[in-house]
Design an enzyme around this catalytic site. Structure first.
Site, PDB file in Angstrom:
ATOM      1  N   SER A  74      -4.801   1.082   1.328  1.00 57.07           N
ATOM      2  CA  SER A  74      -4.671   1.076   2.774  1.00 57.07           C
ATOM      3  C   SER A  74      -5.835   1.839   3.421  1.00 57.07           C
ATOM      4  O   SER A  74      -6.983   1.459   3.269  1.00 57.07           O
ATOM      5  CB  SER A  74      -3.309   1.650   3.174  1.00 57.07           C
ATOM      6  OG  SER A  74      -3.040   1.433   4.534  1.00 57.07           O
ATOM      7  N   ASP A  76       1.423  -9.051   4.080  1.00 56.66           N
ATOM      8  CA  ASP A  76       0.778  -7.879   4.654  1.00 56.66           C
ATOM      9  C   ASP A  76      -0.107  -8.317   5.817  1.00 56.66           C
ATOM     10  O   ASP A  76      -0.898  -9.262   5.666  1.00 56.66           O
ATOM     11  CB  ASP A  76      -0.066  -7.200   3.567  1.00 56.66           C
ATOM     12  CG  ASP A  76      -0.776  -5.938   4.035  1.00 56.66           C
ATOM     13  OD1 ASP A  76      -0.652  -5.574   5.218  1.00 56.66           O
ATOM     14  OD2 ASP A  76      -1.465  -5.320   3.203  1.00 56.66           O
ATOM     15  N   HIS A  91       2.944  -4.265   2.693  1.00 56.69           N
ATOM     16  CA  HIS A  91       2.006  -3.154   2.745  1.00 56.69           C
ATOM     17  C   HIS A  91       2.692  -1.866   2.274  1.00 56.69           C
ATOM     18  O   HIS A  91       3.857  -1.648   2.531  1.00 56.69           O
ATOM     19  CB  HIS A  91       1.512  -2.986   4.187  1.00 56.69           C
ATOM     20  CG  HIS A  91       0.292  -2.146   4.317  1.00 56.69           C
ATOM     21  ND1 HIS A  91      -0.967  -2.641   4.083  1.00 56.69           N
ATOM     22  CD2 HIS A  91       0.133  -0.842   4.654  1.00 56.69           C
ATOM     23  CE1 HIS A  91      -1.852  -1.678   4.289  1.00 56.69           C
ATOM     24  NE2 HIS A  91      -1.216  -0.584   4.627  1.00 56.69           N
TER      25      HIS A  91
END
Length: 349
Positions: free
Chosen positions: A200, A291, A321
């Site tokens: 991320s 995601d 995610h």
């Protein structure tokens, strides 16, 4: 980029974190629990459904405007989800600090049993540049070190909103440069390959580091955001809270990670805009199927393909995610991702 007011943000995130709280009783008229069952994406894996159920058991946030509470929620989420895996690392764990021009950056050094000394990986945790820590990601870094028989170093870069861009990126660059210059003192050979990795926000940091620094030999990018013009179709496809990263949450994160007026077209931020992608190192993309940032990885892969950069993309089906930091809930998905990392690193010589 959709900009919502504080009330919109609070309703959306609180609805996700407290599944039985109505998102908007007046306008919607049904609980989040009923809504998510009615609108549940059939592609969600059993592990992702278990994640939804797990989040519902956590203490809900009373005030999402409090960064302290948000960070505590992130810590609790990872600690409880990975409880059975914490402390299972059989190698050597050291805690140190790297001194930069402006501060001391804590790092955790994971040295597995029977370590190979030909590679070292520097890891940057996810959390939207505003939360997360070495502690939240200790379990997945443990697993990565064990699986690859490689030293992994996890970095505690400073976070927004107290330390907005470029501070968290500069911290990460400073630590990376220090480790490159002193790699033998971290237990590897003088000729060892140095890689960066992250999930991320940490994937974005890793990608940005590779744009600006020399002597990075490979990068492992796990569901990162690489284009801050926000035109990817997946951002419009995955807007519901069941996908974990909703537009209001993203808007809230950006406001706390970047100052107003920052040029989001700066290549250090929107790495797609790098004018010399042919200089980038071999890359592994790990992508979550469901995601909002999924398409960023596919688009970045096309850029690297065109530039002739060796790269591999692995799609993990049915996950959302943030799955990678939660191997206690996503054992199969994380095992698949860790296997991909091991195979990719074995190809680096």
């Amino acid at each position: 980029m959709l900009v919502l007011n504080h009330d919109d943000v609070e309703r959306e995130i609180s609805g996700f974190l407290q599944r039985n709280i109505p998102i908007s009783v007046e306008s919607v008229g049904e609980s989040f629990d009923k809504r998510i069952k009615r609108e549940r994406d059939p592609r969600l894996s059993d592990e992702t459904l278990a994640f939804h159920q797990f989040v519902a058991t956590l203490q809900p946030l009373s005030d999402i405007s409090s960064m302290d509470l948000m960070q505590k929620f992130c810590e609790d989420l990872h600690a409880k989800a990975n409880e059975k895996l914490i402390g299972t690392f059989k190698g050597n764990l050291q805690e140190k600090h790297v001194t930069t021009n402006s501060t001391y950056i804590p790092i955790s050094i994971y040295t597995p049993v029977n370590t190979n000394k030909d590679k070292l990986v520097i890891y940057f945790h996810g959390g939207g540049w505003t939360s997360g820590s070495r502690r939240t990601h200790q379990t997945i870094v443990n697993l990565l070190a064990d699986a690859t028989k490689t030293i992994w170093i996890s970095v505690e870069y400073r976070l927004g909103p107290e330390h907005k861009y470029p501070i968290w990126l500069d911290d990460s660059c400073d630590v990376t440069q220090h480790i490159i210059e002193n790699k033998e003192s971290y237990g590897v050979d003088q000729t060892a390959k140095i890689g960066v990795a992250g999930d991320s926000a940490g994937a974005h940091i890793s990608a940005s580091i590779c744009q600006t620094m020399k002597n990075i030999d490979f990068q492992i990018l796990i569901y990162g955001s690489y284009d801050f013009t926000f035109v990817a179709p997946s951002l419009k496809e995955f807007t519901e809270p069941q996908y974990f990263s909703s537009p209001p949450m993203l808007d809230w994160i950006l406001k706390n990670a970047f100052d107003d007026g920052v040029d989001m077209n700066d290549p250090r931020i929107s790495v797609f805009l790098n004018k010399s992608p042919e200089k980038l190192p071999p890359t592994l993309f790990i992508v979550a199927e469901l995601d909002p940032f999924r398409d960023d990885s596919y688009a970045y892969k096309k850029i690297l393909d065109k530039a002739g950069v060796k790269n591999t993309l692995v799609l993990i089906k049915g996950v959302v995610h943030a799955f990678f930091g939660l191997p206690g809930i996503y054992p199969k998905a994380c095992a698949e991702a860790v296997d991909a990392v091991r195979e990719f690193m074995a190809s680096i010589s």
